[in-house]
Write a protein that holds these residues in place. Sequence first.
Motif, PDB file in Angstrom:
ATOM      1  N   HIS A 192       0.873  -1.250  -0.065  1.00  0.00           N
ATOM      2  CA  HIS A 192       0.178   0.041   0.022  1.00  0.00           C
ATOM      3  C   HIS A 192       0.965   1.215   0.028  1.00  0.00           C
ATOM      4  CE1 HIS A 192       1.157  -0.278   4.087  1.00  0.00           C
ATOM      5  NE2 HIS A 192       0.873   1.051   4.180  1.00  0.00           N
ATOM      6  N   ASP A 203       0.889   5.425   1.871  1.00  0.00           N
ATOM      7  CA  ASP A 203       0.296   5.971   3.180  1.00  0.00           C
ATOM      8  C   ASP A 203      -0.505   7.275   2.729  1.00  0.00           C
ATOM      9  OD1 ASP A 203       1.467   4.157   4.679  1.00  0.00           O
ATOM     10  OD2 ASP A 203       2.757   5.540   5.575  1.00  0.00           O
ATOM     11  N   HIS A 233       4.764   0.109  -0.156  1.00  0.00           N
ATOM     12  CA  HIS A 233       5.377  -0.533   0.832  1.00  0.00           C
ATOM     13  C   HIS A 233       4.487  -1.503   1.404  1.00  0.00           C
ATOM     14  CE1 HIS A 233       3.761   2.864   3.096  1.00  0.00           C
ATOM     15  NE2 HIS A 233       3.530   2.017   4.085  1.00  0.00           N
TER      16      HIS A 233
HETATM   17 FE   LIG Z   1       2.111   2.331   5.542  1.00  0.00          FE
END
Ligand SMILES: [Fe+2]
Length: 298
Positions: free
Chosen positions: A137, A139, A220
Amino acid sequence: MDIGDWSATDGLNDVMRTARELGIERNLLELEAFGFTVVEPFKAAPQAFFERMRDAVYSLIETEDPAAVRINRLGKDTGPAGGRQLFHLLQKDDIFAEALLNPFTLTFGRYLMGCSLRLYSSVAFYKSDQVGTTLLHNDSTGMPGPLPHYGNVCNVSWVLTDYTRENGTFYMVPGSHRQCRHPTDVEQPQMMGGSAPDERGVAVDAPAGSLIVFHGNTWHGTFPKTSSGRRAHVALAVSRNYVNPAENYDDLPASMLTQFGPELARLIGRDNWQGYRSEGPELARMGAVRAAQWNQYS
Ligand SMILES: [Fe+2]
């Protein structure tokens, strides 16, 4: 070259001078090129500081009810981190505000998010024994794609135990921040249960005392934790001024603002110009934000 007081880059001049003094210009280049970087152990703060933060997290693990946190109720196999997450940390121990106001955190944040940056969230990630992965995913949570190339969020993670592949460190896809989108389901690495392997990811090797810093677009996840023992880091995420932060700090005690000063108040939105009613915006606050937005040119 010497960095002058150039009017065309007002704000940026000080950020870059501070980066030079802190010795993190190379880290800024790595952030630009790869979307993530690691600051070597005990450069951002002494060992005792990281140990205080680790002990504060371990103490919260002992005293807080995991069932009181919605995401922790999902269970070992279905929870996004396969462990426990502790949210909204600022008033739980002074160490978290100290880390937020640390010049390394602020310089990375100001470089990527502009000097009008806000605190987006403060979250401890904790795992013990063997647990699964966190899926791929980025952030920029909940932000619709396409994402801007400059990013809306910056994650500065304070590493409290040794992060290795066996200990379930980050799986990071270098350069993925430039794709300006969220990863799709078919791009989940096979090791994380996806249908098409993404072998571009790398394990981030970061001993205790390091900072792992990454751009909000960077893809990540985490490797499975196959070792015994504890694994913990504290992610201080900052965002651009216009982003609606994940955490609300309206209830932060006044004593903390007195103790830590006006930049903490600003970081948690006490000087926001947004949210006015019939009285209209407070122009001084609007002006302060505008003056801090040097990277509107980036
Ligand atoms: Fe994350």
